[in-house]
Design a protein around this motif. Structure first.
Motif, PDB file in Angstrom:
ATOM      1  N   VAL A  35       0.855  -1.190   0.000  1.00 47.15           N
ATOM      2  CA  VAL A  35       0.000   0.000   0.000  1.00 47.15           C
ATOM      3  C   VAL A  35       0.887   1.235   0.000  1.00 47.15           C
ATOM      4  O   VAL A  35       1.788   1.360   0.834  1.00 47.15           O
ATOM      5  CB  VAL A  35      -0.948   0.024   1.225  1.00 47.15           C
ATOM      6  N   GLY A  36       0.634   2.140  -0.935  1.00 47.64           N
ATOM      7  CA  GLY A  36       1.392   3.381  -1.011  1.00 47.64           C
ATOM      8  C   GLY A  36       0.757   4.476  -0.166  1.00 47.64           C
ATOM      9  O   GLY A  36      -0.459   4.489   0.055  1.00 47.64           O
ATOM     10  N   ILE A  37       1.585   5.385   0.327  1.00 52.45           N
ATOM     11  CA  ILE A  37       1.127   6.555   1.078  1.00 52.45           C
ATOM     12  C   ILE A  37       1.280   7.774   0.174  1.00 52.45           C
ATOM     13  O   ILE A  37       2.336   7.969  -0.440  1.00 52.45           O
ATOM     14  CB  ILE A  37       1.944   6.760   2.366  1.00 52.45           C
ATOM     15  N   CYS A  38       0.229   8.597   0.081  1.00 52.17           N
ATOM     16  CA  CYS A  38       0.279   9.745  -0.830  1.00 52.17           C
ATOM     17  C   CYS A  38      -0.010  11.051  -0.103  1.00 52.17           C
ATOM     18  O   CYS A  38      -0.281  11.075   1.096  1.00 52.17           O
ATOM     19  CB  CYS A  38      -0.703   9.546  -1.984  1.00 52.17           C
ATOM     20  N   GLY A  39       0.023  12.146  -0.850  1.00 51.47           N
ATOM     21  CA  GLY A  39      -0.201  13.469  -0.287  1.00 51.47           C
ATOM     22  C   GLY A  39      -1.583  13.630   0.315  1.00 51.47           C
ATOM     23  O   GLY A  39      -1.764  14.357   1.300  1.00 51.47           O
ATOM     24  N   SER A  40      -2.586  12.972  -0.266  1.00 49.80           N
ATOM     25  CA  SER A  40      -3.937  13.038   0.290  1.00 49.80           C
ATOM     26  C   SER A  40      -3.972  12.396   1.673  1.00 49.80           C
ATOM     27  O   SER A  40      -4.615  12.914   2.600  1.00 49.80           O
ATOM     28  CB  SER A  40      -4.923  12.328  -0.637  1.00 49.80           C
ATOM     29  N   ASP A  41      -3.281  11.259   1.820  1.00 49.62           N
ATOM     30  CA  ASP A  41      -3.194  10.616   3.131  1.00 49.62           C
ATOM     31  C   ASP A  41      -2.522  11.538   4.151  1.00 49.62           C
ATOM     32  O   ASP A  41      -2.952  11.634   5.303  1.00 49.62           O
ATOM     33  CB  ASP A  41      -2.401   9.313   3.031  1.00 49.62           C
ATOM     34  N   SER A  43      -2.456  14.816   4.123  1.00 52.93           N
ATOM     35  CA  SER A  43      -3.352  15.918   4.465  1.00 52.93           C
ATOM     36  C   SER A  43      -4.378  15.494   5.500  1.00 52.93           C
ATOM     37  O   SER A  43      -4.648  16.221   6.466  1.00 52.93           O
ATOM     38  CB  SER A  43      -4.043  16.433   3.196  1.00 52.93           C
ATOM     39  N   LEU A  44      -4.945  14.314   5.331  1.00 51.99           N
ATOM     40  CA  LEU A  44      -5.915  13.817   6.298  1.00 51.99           C
ATOM     41  C   LEU A  44      -5.253  13.547   7.645  1.00 51.99           C
ATOM     42  O   LEU A  44      -5.823  13.836   8.701  1.00 51.99           O
ATOM     43  CB  LEU A  44      -6.564  12.536   5.772  1.00 51.99           C
ATOM     44  N   MET A  45      -4.040  13.011   7.610  1.00 57.32           N
ATOM     45  CA  MET A  45      -3.329  12.636   8.831  1.00 57.32           C
ATOM     46  C   MET A  45      -2.937  13.855   9.666  1.00 57.32           C
ATOM     47  O   MET A  45      -3.152  13.879  10.884  1.00 57.32           O
ATOM     48  CB  MET A  45      -2.072  11.834   8.456  1.00 57.32           C
ATOM     49  N   TYR A  46      -2.371  14.861   9.028  1.00 58.12           N
ATOM     50  CA  TYR A  46      -1.778  15.967   9.785  1.00 58.12           C
ATOM     51  C   TYR A  46      -2.586  17.268   9.748  1.00 58.12           C
ATOM     52  O   TYR A  46      -2.381  18.138  10.597  1.00 58.12           O
ATOM     53  CB  TYR A  46      -0.364  16.239   9.273  1.00 58.12           C
ATOM     54  N   LYS A  47      -3.507  17.398   8.788  1.00 57.93           N
ATOM     55  CA  LYS A  47      -4.329  18.607   8.722  1.00 57.93           C
ATOM     56  C   LYS A  47      -5.787  18.335   9.062  1.00 57.93           C
ATOM     57  O   LYS A  47      -6.552  19.260   9.333  1.00 57.93           O
ATOM     58  CB  LYS A  47      -4.243  19.238   7.331  1.00 57.93           C
ATOM     59  N   GLY A  48      -6.191  17.078   8.981  1.00 60.53           N
ATOM     60  CA  GLY A  48      -7.566  16.728   9.284  1.00 60.53           C
ATOM     61  C   GLY A  48      -8.544  17.122   8.206  1.00 60.53           C
ATOM     62  O   GLY A  48      -9.755  17.189   8.455  1.00 60.53           O
ATOM     63  N   ARG A  49      -8.042  17.352   7.007  1.00 66.03           N
ATOM     64  CA  ARG A  49      -8.933  17.741   5.924  1.00 66.03           C
ATOM     65  C   ARG A  49      -8.286  17.446   4.580  1.00 66.03           C
ATOM     66  O   ARG A  49      -7.060  17.301   4.468  1.00 66.03           O
ATOM     67  CB  ARG A  49      -9.322  19.217   6.003  1.00 66.03           C
ATOM     68  N   LEU A  50      -9.119  17.352   3.565  1.00 66.90           N
ATOM     69  CA  LEU A  50      -8.673  17.160   2.187  1.00 66.90           C
ATOM     70  C   LEU A  50      -9.604  17.975   1.318  1.00 66.90           C
ATOM     71  O   LEU A  50     -10.774  17.616   1.139  1.00 66.90           O
ATOM     72  CB  LEU A  50      -8.714  15.677   1.801  1.00 66.90           C
ATOM     73  N   GLY A  51      -9.086  19.094   0.775  1.00 68.86           N
ATOM     74  CA  GLY A  51      -9.962  20.010   0.047  1.00 68.86           C
ATOM     75  C   GLY A  51     -11.011  20.543   1.010  1.00 68.86           C
ATOM     76  O   GLY A  51     -10.690  21.086   2.068  1.00 68.86           O
ATOM     77  N   ASP A  52     -12.309  20.344   0.672  1.00 69.28           N
ATOM     78  CA  ASP A  52     -13.363  20.800   1.573  1.00 69.28           C
ATOM     79  C   ASP A  52     -13.935  19.666   2.421  1.00 69.28           C
ATOM     80  O   ASP A  52     -14.956  19.827   3.080  1.00 69.28           O
ATOM     81  CB  ASP A  52     -14.484  21.505   0.797  1.00 69.28           C
ATOM     82  N   TYR A  53     -13.262  18.496   2.391  1.00 74.78           N
ATOM     83  CA  TYR A  53     -13.666  17.398   3.275  1.00 74.78           C
ATOM     84  C   TYR A  53     -12.947  17.542   4.603  1.00 74.78           C
ATOM     85  O   TYR A  53     -11.729  17.681   4.665  1.00 74.78           O
ATOM     86  CB  TYR A  53     -13.321  16.037   2.658  1.00 74.78           C
ATOM     87  N   GLU A  54     -13.703  17.511   5.703  1.00 69.48           N
ATOM     88  CA  GLU A  54     -13.123  17.561   7.036  1.00 69.48           C
ATOM     89  C   GLU A  54     -13.157  16.171   7.659  1.00 69.48           C
ATOM     90  O   GLU A  54     -14.147  15.442   7.538  1.00 69.48           O
ATOM     91  CB  GLU A  54     -13.882  18.568   7.908  1.00 69.48           C
ATOM     92  N   LEU A  55     -12.069  15.819   8.321  1.00 71.08           N
ATOM     93  CA  LEU A  55     -11.903  14.486   8.897  1.00 71.08           C
ATOM     94  C   LEU A  55     -13.074  14.127   9.803  1.00 71.08           C
ATOM     95  O   LEU A  55     -13.450  14.870  10.694  1.00 71.08           O
ATOM     96  CB  LEU A  55     -10.594  14.429   9.693  1.00 71.08           C
ATOM     97  N   ALA A  56     -13.654  12.950   9.520  1.00 76.61           N
ATOM     98  CA  ALA A  56     -14.730  12.411  10.349  1.00 76.61           C
ATOM     99  C   ALA A  56     -14.310  11.029  10.820  1.00 76.61           C
ATOM    100  O   ALA A  56     -14.649  10.020  10.200  1.00 76.61           O
ATOM    101  CB  ALA A  56     -16.034  12.340   9.560  1.00 76.61           C
ATOM    102  N   PRO A  57     -13.520  10.961  11.905  1.00 73.17           N
ATOM    103  CA  PRO A  57     -13.011   9.676  12.380  1.00 73.17           C
ATOM    104  C   PRO A  57     -14.140   8.794  12.921  1.00 73.17           C
ATOM    105  O   PRO A  57     -15.211   9.304  13.281  1.00 73.17           O
ATOM    106  CB  PRO A  57     -12.028  10.084  13.475  1.00 73.17           C
ATOM    107  N   PRO A  58     -13.907   7.469  12.978  1.00 78.20           N
ATOM    108  CA  PRO A  58     -12.672   6.791  12.571  1.00 78.20           C
ATOM    109  C   PRO A  58     -12.600   6.624  11.055  1.00 78.20           C
ATOM    110  O   PRO A  58     -13.608   6.360  10.406  1.00 78.20           O
ATOM    111  CB  PRO A  58     -12.784   5.436  13.272  1.00 78.20           C
ATOM    112  N   LEU A  59     -11.415   6.776  10.515  1.00 76.68           N
ATOM    113  CA  LEU A  59     -11.217   6.714   9.076  1.00 76.68           C
ATOM    114  C   LEU A  59     -10.103   5.727   8.756  1.00 76.68           C
ATOM    115  O   LEU A  59      -9.062   5.712   9.415  1.00 76.68           O
ATOM    116  CB  LEU A  59     -10.839   8.101   8.541  1.00 76.68           C
ATOM    117  N   GLY A  60     -10.335   4.884   7.761  1.00 75.93           N
ATOM    118  CA  GLY A  60      -9.317   3.945   7.335  1.00 75.93           C
ATOM    119  C   GLY A  60      -8.163   4.652   6.649  1.00 75.93           C
ATOM    120  O   GLY A  60      -8.239   5.846   6.337  1.00 75.93           O
TER     121      GLY A  60
END
Length: 351
Positions: A35-41, A43-60
């Protein structure tokens, strides 16, 4: 039992387990390989958001994946246990107008904002996946290459959206991982005059090594970063205004530069994900009939990418720079985040 990491909050990764269930009639159980790790991962990991999506844990975690078929559902005929596969992420309905028209990547029944990564994600010991979204890997295509088919497919879709073809002149803004995948895809699709930009000299050296014809360092300050000025520099170095631009950085000033730099009637494809709202020179684009096109995921690009790799048209191996064990997922994130030691793509082994 299945074991997998879960993002419980910003920077908070915890390992969870659950029993394996029965395989659905149209799905397969995959023993995960890479499994590769990318910039989107990131952003979710350290900023809690991706574009206009806000982290809603728990998230795979993870969506760039390969594995080996372990079990098949009753309706699955094209796969069998032991087949090596790349897993194309997504849950298109295959029934709405967009899916029927071949635009399943923007399926009208799928809500990206509800959960961009399922829980568990692809980073797991096992994963249940739709059989129609699994692509067999031929001999000569490794499990690692199967995992990075995801960013390669993004790049192929981006090049298609930008109408890259034989003899194209092209500007690629950003020489990170996705920019480099766009580079190898564009060259394979016929682009013959490519310039890449970045704020890091070492990134431009990698781009040159991977086949970029020209590079341009940006971000130097002292009034040299005005988008109009940089657009003129692109034209000077490239020898012409590019017919198309792939904006891979997601930085607003870079997107503005892309608009100014691209020739009239050309295409600017937005590959990188940045802020939700940005200020851009839309009037300049409008009066020059410049097309600004979004790029989201891929449409039928996995089989193309597999053939490209199998036939030696692209070499993605140099882009896989760091490898980690399953228990080292946090270390993989931290390594990619650091940007040090020539990191481009981190791949985690799930074996």
């Amino acid at each position: 039992m299945n074991h997998y990491p879960v993002l419980k909050g910003v920077g908070d990764v915890q390992m969870e387990s659950q029993p394996l269930r029965e395989v659905g009639p149209d799905e397969v159980l995959v023993r995960m390989s890479c499994v590769g790790i990318c910039g989107s991962d990131l952003s979710l990991m350290y900023k809690g958001r991706l574009g206009d999506y806000e982290l809603a844990p728990p998230l795979g975690i993870g969506h760039e994946a390969s594995g080996v078929i372990s079990k098949c559902g009753a309706n699955v005929k094209h796969l069998k246990p032991g087949d090596r596969v790349a897993l194309e992420p997504g849950e298109p309905c295959r029934k709405c107008d967009l899916c029927v028209a071949g635009k399943y990547n923007v399926c009208g029944e799928t809500d990206f904002h509800s959960s961009p990564v399922p829980n568990p994600g692809s980073l797991a010991r096992y994963s249940y996946h739709r059989a129609d979204m699994c692509h067999k890997l031929p001999e000569g295509v490794s499990q690692e290459e199967g995992a990075v088919l995801e960013p390669l497919s993004v790049a192929i879709n981006a090049c298609r959206r930008a109408e890259v073809c034989l003899g194209s002149s092209l500007l690629i803004c950003g020489s990170g991982a996705i920019g480099l995948f766009c580079l190898v895809a564009a060259k394979a699709m016929g682009a013959t005059n490519i310039i890449m930009t970045d704020v890091r000299e070492e990134a431009l050296k990698r781009a040159k090594k991977m086949g970029a014809d020209h590079t341009l360092l940006v971000g130097g300050g002292q009034g040299q970063d005005d988008p109009k000025h940089l657009a003129k520099e692109v034209e000077r170095v490239l020898g012409c205004r590019p017919e198309a631009t792939l904006e891979c950085s997601g930085v607003p000033s870079s997107t503005a530069m892309a608009i100014y730099a691209t020739r009239s009637g050309g295409v600017v494809a937005l590959v990188g994900i940045g802020a939700e709202y940005v200020s851009l020179p839309i009037f300049n684009a409008a009066i020059r009939e410049l097309d600004i096109r979004g790029v989201f995921k891929y449409v039928g690009c996995y089989p193309v990418g597999i053939n490209m790799i199998a036939k030696g048209l692209v070499d993605v191996k140099p882009l896989i720079t760091h490898r980690f064990a399953f228990e080292e997922v946090v270390k993989a994130f931290e390594t990619l985040r650091s940007g040090k030691d020539g990191v481009i793509k981190c791949v985690v082994s799930c074996e």
